[in-house]
Design a protein around this motif. Structure first.
Motif, mmCIF file in Angstrom:
data_model
loop_
_atom_site.group_PDB
_atom_site.id
_atom_site.type_symbol
_atom_site.label_atom_id
_atom_site.label_comp_id
_atom_site.label_asym_id
_atom_site.label_seq_id
_atom_site.Cartn_x
_atom_site.Cartn_y
_atom_site.Cartn_z
ATOM 1 N N ASN A 100 43.433 32.526 40.050
ATOM 2 C CA ASN A 100 43.439 32.924 41.458
ATOM 3 C C ASN A 100 44.549 33.937 41.706
ATOM 4 O O ASN A 100 45.654 33.578 42.124
ATOM 5 C CB ASN A 100 43.652 31.693 42.354
ATOM 6 N N PRO A 101 44.284 35.211 41.427
ATOM 7 C CA PRO A 101 45.313 36.235 41.629
ATOM 8 C C PRO A 101 45.783 36.261 43.078
ATOM 9 O O PRO A 101 44.987 36.087 44.012
ATOM 10 C CB PRO A 101 44.586 37.535 41.270
ATOM 11 N N ASP A 102 47.066 36.477 43.245
ATOM 12 C CA ASP A 102 47.636 36.567 44.585
ATOM 13 C C ASP A 102 47.083 37.823 45.263
ATOM 14 O O ASP A 102 47.342 38.940 44.806
ATOM 15 C CB ASP A 102 49.155 36.641 44.473
ATOM 16 N N PRO A 103 46.324 37.686 46.343
ATOM 17 C CA PRO A 103 45.721 38.859 46.976
ATOM 18 C C PRO A 103 46.752 39.810 47.588
ATOM 19 O O PRO A 103 46.427 40.971 47.861
ATOM 20 C CB PRO A 103 44.819 38.255 48.054
ATOM 21 N N ALA A 104 47.972 39.327 47.770
ATOM 22 C CA ALA A 104 49.013 40.187 48.334
ATOM 23 C C ALA A 104 49.594 41.149 47.302
ATOM 24 O O ALA A 104 50.322 42.081 47.667
ATOM 25 C CB ALA A 104 50.131 39.330 48.926
ATOM 26 N N LEU A 105 49.279 40.923 46.018
ATOM 27 C CA LEU A 105 49.824 41.751 44.949
ATOM 28 C C LEU A 105 48.776 42.783 44.552
ATOM 29 O O LEU A 105 47.784 42.455 43.905
ATOM 30 C CB LEU A 105 50.223 40.884 43.750
ATOM 31 N N GLU A 106 49.010 44.030 44.924
ATOM 32 C CA GLU A 106 47.992 45.069 44.765
ATOM 33 C C GLU A 106 48.163 45.820 43.445
ATOM 34 O O GLU A 106 48.455 47.015 43.404
ATOM 35 C CB GLU A 106 48.040 46.016 45.961
ATOM 36 N N ILE A 107 47.978 45.086 42.341
ATOM 37 C CA ILE A 107 48.056 45.658 40.999
ATOM 38 C C ILE A 107 46.858 45.186 40.191
ATOM 39 O O ILE A 107 46.185 44.220 40.564
ATOM 40 C CB ILE A 107 49.374 45.273 40.280
ATOM 41 N N ASP A 108 46.609 45.853 39.086
ATOM 42 C CA ASP A 108 45.449 45.541 38.235
ATOM 43 C C ASP A 108 45.913 44.681 37.066
ATOM 44 O O ASP A 108 46.323 45.193 36.028
ATOM 45 C CB ASP A 108 44.821 46.842 37.737
ATOM 46 N N VAL A 109 45.854 43.363 37.239
ATOM 47 C CA VAL A 109 46.313 42.434 36.205
ATOM 48 C C VAL A 109 45.127 42.025 35.333
ATOM 49 O O VAL A 109 44.092 41.586 35.838
ATOM 50 C CB VAL A 109 46.970 41.183 36.813
ATOM 51 N N VAL A 110 45.288 42.173 34.029
ATOM 52 C CA VAL A 110 44.236 41.783 33.080
ATOM 53 C C VAL A 110 44.202 40.261 32.995
ATOM 54 O O VAL A 110 45.229 39.607 32.821
ATOM 55 C CB VAL A 110 44.502 42.391 31.687
ATOM 56 N N ARG A 111 43.002 39.708 33.100
ATOM 57 C CA ARG A 111 42.867 38.238 33.037
ATOM 58 C C ARG A 111 41.531 37.875 32.399
ATOM 59 O O ARG A 111 40.604 38.676 32.344
ATOM 60 C CB ARG A 111 42.978 37.618 34.430
ATOM 61 N N GLY A 112 41.465 36.645 31.912
ATOM 62 C CA GLY A 112 40.221 36.119 31.360
ATOM 63 C C GLY A 112 39.993 36.454 29.907
ATOM 64 O O GLY A 112 39.709 35.573 29.098
ATOM 65 N N HIS A 139 46.388 48.310 18.757
ATOM 66 C CA HIS A 139 45.048 47.726 18.733
ATOM 67 C C HIS A 139 44.148 48.247 19.848
ATOM 68 O O HIS A 139 42.942 47.968 19.849
ATOM 69 C CB HIS A 139 45.136 46.199 18.821
ATOM 70 N N GLY A 140 44.734 48.973 20.808
ATOM 71 C CA GLY A 140 43.925 49.448 21.922
ATOM 72 C C GLY A 140 43.353 48.312 22.740
ATOM 73 O O GLY A 140 42.209 48.356 23.206
ATOM 74 N N GLU A 141 44.160 47.275 22.937
ATOM 75 C CA GLU A 141 43.681 46.070 23.592
ATOM 76 C C GLU A 141 44.829 45.430 24.369
ATOM 77 O O GLU A 141 45.878 45.122 23.800
ATOM 78 C CB GLU A 141 43.153 45.105 22.527
ATOM 79 N N VAL A 142 44.628 45.249 25.670
ATOM 80 C CA VAL A 142 45.634 44.612 26.518
ATOM 81 C C VAL A 142 45.311 43.130 26.617
ATOM 82 O O VAL A 142 44.214 42.756 27.066
ATOM 83 C CB VAL A 142 45.651 45.236 27.931
ATOM 84 N N PRO A 143 46.226 42.245 26.199
ATOM 85 C CA PRO A 143 45.928 40.813 26.253
ATOM 86 C C PRO A 143 45.896 40.313 27.698
ATOM 87 O O PRO A 143 46.534 40.890 28.579
ATOM 88 C CB PRO A 143 47.071 40.182 25.460
ATOM 89 N N PRO A 144 45.170 39.222 27.938
ATOM 90 C CA PRO A 144 45.072 38.705 29.304
ATOM 91 C C PRO A 144 46.324 37.941 29.711
ATOM 92 O O PRO A 144 47.074 37.453 28.872
ATOM 93 C CB PRO A 144 43.869 37.767 29.229
ATOM 94 N N THR A 145 46.521 37.827 31.012
ATOM 95 C CA THR A 145 47.567 36.984 31.574
ATOM 96 C C THR A 145 47.016 35.572 31.703
ATOM 97 O O THR A 145 46.076 35.340 32.472
ATOM 98 C CB THR A 145 48.013 37.517 32.947
ATOM 99 N N ALA A 146 47.566 34.647 30.953
ATOM 100 C CA ALA A 146 47.026 33.286 30.913
ATOM 101 C C ALA A 146 47.162 32.595 32.274
ATOM 102 O O ALA A 146 48.078 32.868 33.055
ATOM 103 C CB ALA A 146 47.747 32.474 29.844
ATOM 104 N N ASN A 147 46.230 31.709 32.539
ATOM 105 C CA ASN A 147 46.234 30.853 33.734
ATOM 106 C C ASN A 147 46.035 31.605 35.043
ATOM 107 O O ASN A 147 46.226 31.028 36.121
ATOM 108 C CB ASN A 147 47.532 30.027 33.831
#
Length: 408
Positions: free
Chosen positions: A367-379, A356-364
């Motif tokens: 407030n991403p953990d600022p110590a985790l330096e990765i690009d997490v899809v959200r919202g 689908h060319g679409e990455v689903p968001p990570t629910a909930n």
């Protein structure tokens, strides 16, 4: 160097807390709608919520005569497997069953049946225990029953690597295709461990979220205030074929399993190695197997359990292996953690992301953990062309398994 072996994914089947069937599951995951809710079977326990498959009626879906003699984890697997076979356009009455294998992942076996029959033993004595107890509770029986249902007479086994079991199963299935032992392998995982003793055990370990006042918000991978996973059930089955076999019969190839890597932390029974050395080794082995560089990977379907330790270690490994920061998601924010089924469900979701060319968001993930330096899809889902992705699974015992999936 030999060309990487690519197994064709020609069919998907899903039964998850997000829905019965691929379409319903994907719709819920894409929307980022959490499924955790109060569970009446856990009333009175410190953690009394879970992620159950909604509206699952085994009698209606499988027939009462079949359903009564199988544990729930096999019910879920059978429904998912039948969907995957139909999706692949296969006719089980016409295939060469000796060339069809089954590899399923499972961690706990038929614990629901065992719990019920143990209660019967205590209340009414040994003479009242069901004669079906052993074939219903056996960890191996899910693969056996799938083979019986569809006439698959090739290699038949169950992989048990805790929360990595479903991923290990898919990697093992690909190896069966690569060696030429099979033309088709039905591969995936199934779990139905939401019994009171199992949930109590996870609670005592401190592994579960304690958000009893707001279950829907409990599973929050990579969030700064994550506090544990939500126990879940489910099943996922992929039809894998040798590429030549799929092409010869005119099958639709949804994606390819192009690499597999596995390792052991050799560190601790339940905690991940803080260095992430074992997880990193599994990811790098999968990439090497696929003949790819880290820069080729567009997306990571993370193990992402919502536990403080796992998410921190995994994020550190992903940042180290993939400095270009591919888009990361964890579907466990929606589905909870279905243990031995999780890797298979997530591999299927990775196939859908590629399609689908679409990455689903990570629910909930508010407030991403600022110590985790990765690009997490959200919202909201992120539009992204994905040519290669990893699907990560890490289990108790330090057992790590990673798949590389690529576009057709």
């Amino acid at each position: 160097m030999a060309e990487p072996f690519q197994a064709a994914v020609t069919g998907l089947g899903l039964v998850t807390p997000a829905g019965i069937g691929v379409a319903e599951t994907w719709r819920t995951i894409r929307a980022g709608t959490p499924t955790a809710s109060s569970d009446s079977t856990l009333d009175g326990m410190p953690v009394d919520f879970s992620c159950r498959v909604p509206g699952f009626d085994a009698d209606a879906l499988l027939g009462r005569r079949t359903a009564w003699r199988l544990d729930r984890y096999v019910h879920l697997a059978l429904v998912a497997c039948r969907e995957a076979i139909a999706d692949a356009g296969l006719d089980t009455s016409a295939w060469d069953g000796a060339r069809v294998g089954v590899v399923m992942g499972n961690a706990l076996g038929g614990v629901g049946t065992f719990t019920t029959q143990h209660e019967t033993l205590l209340a009414d004595g040994a003479g009242k225990v069901s004669s079906m107890l052993i074939p219903m509770m056996g960890v191996n029986m899910v693969a056996g029953y799938l083979a019986i249902d569809c006439g698959a007479q090739g290699p038949n086994l169950v992989t048990t690597t805790a929360c990595a079991s479903g991923t290990t199963a898919i990697g093992t299935a690909r190896d069966l295709l690569r060696t030429g032992r099979c033309d088709i392998v039905l591969a995936g995982g199934a779990e139905a461990g939401l019994s009171r003793p199992i949930v109590a055990g996870f609670t005592r370990m401190g592994a579960l979220s304690g958000r009893v006042d707001d279950p829907a918000a409990a599973s929050r991978p990579f969030s700064v205030d994550r506090d544990g996973f939500v126990a879940a059930e489910g099943a996922g089955v992929l039809v894998l074929e040798r590429h030549e076999h799929a092409v010869a019969r005119g099958a639709r190839i949804r994606a390819r399993v192009s690499g597999y890597g596995a390792s052991a932390d050799a560190h601790h029974a339940t905690a991940p190695d803080p260095s992430g050395t074992g997880a990193e080794a599994a990811i790098r082995a999968a990439l090497t197997d696929a003949g790819l560089e880290p820069s080729d990977v567009d997306h990571v379907n993370a193990h992402g359990t919502s536990t403080p330790l796992n998410d921190a270690v995994e994020a550190g490994v992903v940042a180290r292996v993939f400095p270009a920061l591919p888009a990361v998601t964890s579907v466990k924010g929606v589905t909870g953690h279905s243990l031995g089924a999780a890797g298979a469900i997530e591999a299927a979701c990775t196939v859908l992301t590629i399609e689908h060319g679409e990455v689903p968001p990570t629910a909930n993930l508010e407030n991403p953990d600022p110590a985790l330096e990765i690009d997490v899809v959200r919202g909201a889902p992120r539009r992204l062309g994905v040519s290669a992705a990893t699907s990560n699974s890490f289990g108790f015992g330090g057992q790590n398994a990673v798949l590389v999936l690529t576009a057709n």
